[in-house]
Scaffold this active site. Structure first.
Site, PDB file in Angstrom:
ATOM      1  N   ASP A   1      30.537  59.704 116.094  1.00  0.00           N
ATOM      2  CA  ASP A   1      30.774  58.640 117.074  1.00  0.00           C
ATOM      3  C   ASP A   1      30.272  57.265 116.663  1.00  0.00           C
ATOM      4  OD1 ASP A   1      32.153  60.085 119.089  1.00  0.00           O
ATOM      5  OD2 ASP A   1      30.280  61.113 119.554  1.00  0.00           O
TER       6      ASP A   1
ATOM      7  N   ASP B   1      39.713  62.374 119.288  1.00  0.00           N
ATOM      8  CA  ASP B   1      38.922  61.169 119.554  1.00  0.00           C
ATOM      9  C   ASP B   1      38.482  60.469 118.262  1.00  0.00           C
ATOM     10  OD1 ASP B   1      38.752  63.446 121.203  1.00  0.00           O
ATOM     11  OD2 ASP B   1      37.055  62.694 122.316  1.00  0.00           O
TER      12      ASP B   1
HETATM   13  N1  GLY Z   1      34.413  62.207 122.966  1.00  0.00           N
HETATM   14  C1  GLY Z   1      34.853  61.153 123.730  1.00  0.00           C
HETATM   15  C2  GLY Z   1      35.492  61.502 125.012  1.00  0.00           C
HETATM   16  O1  GLY Z   1      34.962  62.235 125.818  1.00  0.00           O
HETATM   17  O2  GLY Z   1      36.544  61.009 125.259  1.00  0.00           O
END
Ligand code: GLY
Length: 417
Positions: free
Chosen positions: A115, A180
């Protein structure tokens, strides 16, 4: 005489309608930012001298849910402050944006998950649009290096999460990659541009191609999680964590895909990414389960026949929406409409405008301050885990403000033509 009279009336009506729609668009942007000012003033007060608790959502009792520096959403609050500065040009927001951006400095070495792109590019990546700060560029390059440490050549992808169990403990994910992760690639393209080292970009392209091959289904819906064998690179499982079922389409995952593939097309000019972004956008916009107001349910297939969750699902309430998925999609469509064929341009532009109009109205915009802190209501973080259901989420606000800026720039651009 009569003919002339009717024609003049018609012309007047058309002119009035077009002025009205321009005013409405202007009002939509202005109203949303004006409503945001007191809310984010309140959020700033709660965090005055504490640069460790990052606003994330609300607890069920209405108090603020903060997350700490190691969590994925830390970059959105500084990013929001930059967007507020960009709109208002009030130095107050810039001072706070700098403080909050710099609070994330140590994250440049964070290799615990994928992230770092969200954390650092939404904060420092926005900061460098306003500040000529060589140290910020170095921090972004170091962040890109940290992200690349999670790249596996055999798999051709960046590992999203460390080894963990799947939802419902069905199997172990040794090398999970989630849709993501497409969002983290923008940081890598940036790093290649400033360092002239193409290896960051090569990793981003490889990752995007693997995601295209394994996450995107033939109908352009998407799997949330793909688990690979880290030794052979073979695909082992295609599943979900936050979606309804493995074969369903989680709304925010689809939104990340539309946004991510659009961005990778911008950076590469490779038409494979454009057609993927277009296909994913069409899946989203043309889906029979997309409500008329264009704010999706948290998953496109909740409770549908043929979709079997690995968790306990009982339909007790109206299926919640996910305003965050709508905001991400609106922002993505405002970029995608610039690249798509003439036949699709208006479709994406109009859909983005419709989404923004809905978000800027009841029941989504927090105009009456039903909570004192966040601009958008009705997002869903993780329904299967009963976590953050029908709540405000900081990233819904972030992508909404980003989309409003994109909308404003497009309007300005259109008017100057
Ligand atoms: N991992 C990011 C989300 O929950 O969208």
């Amino acid at each position: 005489m009569n003919k002339f009279f009717y024609l003049s009336c018609l012309l007047l009506i058309i002119t009035a309608m077009s002025c009205d729609s321009r005013q409405n668009n202007g009002t939509l942007i202005e109203r949303s930012f004006n409503k945001a000012i007191p809310l984010y003033d309140n959020l700033l007060k709660t965090t005055a001298d504490n640069l460790e608790d990052y606003p994330h959502s609300l607890h069920p009792d209405g108090s603020i849910k903060y997350l700490q520096i190691d969590e994925w959403t830390g970059g959105f609050w500084p990013g929001i402050l930059w967007y507020m500065y960009e709109y208002t040009e009030d130095e107050k927001w810039k001072i706070e944006a700098i403080r909050w951006t710099e609070s994330l400095t140590s994250n440049q070495y964070n290799t615990a998950h994928h992230d770092i792109g969200f954390m650092m590019y939404c904060s420092y990546g926005n900061a460098i649009r306003f500040l000529d700060a060589p140290s910020y560029k170095e921090i972004l390059v170091q962040s890109a290096k940290s992200l690349c440490q999670r790249y596996n050549e055999q798999v051709g992808s960046i590992q999203s999460w460390n080894t963990r169990k799947s939802k419902g403990d069905i199997n172990i994910w040794e090398f999970p990659v989630i849709m993501d992760n497409m969002m983290n690639l923008e940081l890598l393209f940036y790093a290649s541009k400033v360092t002239k080292d193409s290896s960051f970009r090569d990793i981003a392209i490889s990752h995007a191609l693997q995601t295209l091959a394994h996450h995107v289904r033939p109908d352009y819906s998407s799997f949330h999680v793909v688990n690979y064998d880290p030794i052979t690179g073979k695909v082992l499982h295609k599943q979900t964590l936050q979606g309804f079922s493995d074969n369903s389409t989680w709304a925010r995952g689809q939104a990340w895909g539309i946004y991510g593939f659009t961005m990778v097309y911008r950076e590469t000019g490779d038409k494979r990414f454009l057609s993927t972004a277009v296909g994913m956008a069409d899946f989203f916009l043309d889906h029979p389960n997309l409500p008329d107001d264009k704010i999706p349910y948290w998953d496109f297939n909740v409770g549908e026949e043929g979709y079997h969750p690995d968790w306990d699902y009982h339909q007790e309430m109206e299926v919640p929406r996910d305003a965050s998925a709508a905001a991400i999609t609106a922002s993505a469509l405002l970029e995608l409409c610039e690249y798509a064929d003439a036949g699709k341009r208006d479709k994406y532009k109009n859909a983005a405008h419709e989404i923004l109009s809905t978000l800027a109205s009841e029941p989504y915009l927090n105009a009456e301050q039903s909570n004192p802190y966040y601009l958008l209501k009705h997002s869903t973080g993780n329904f299967p885990s009963k976590n953050e259901v029908d709540v405000p989420l900081i990233y819904a606000d972030y992508y909404f403000l980003e989309a409003l800026h994109r909308f404003r720039q497009q309007k300005d651009h259109t008017h100057s033509e």
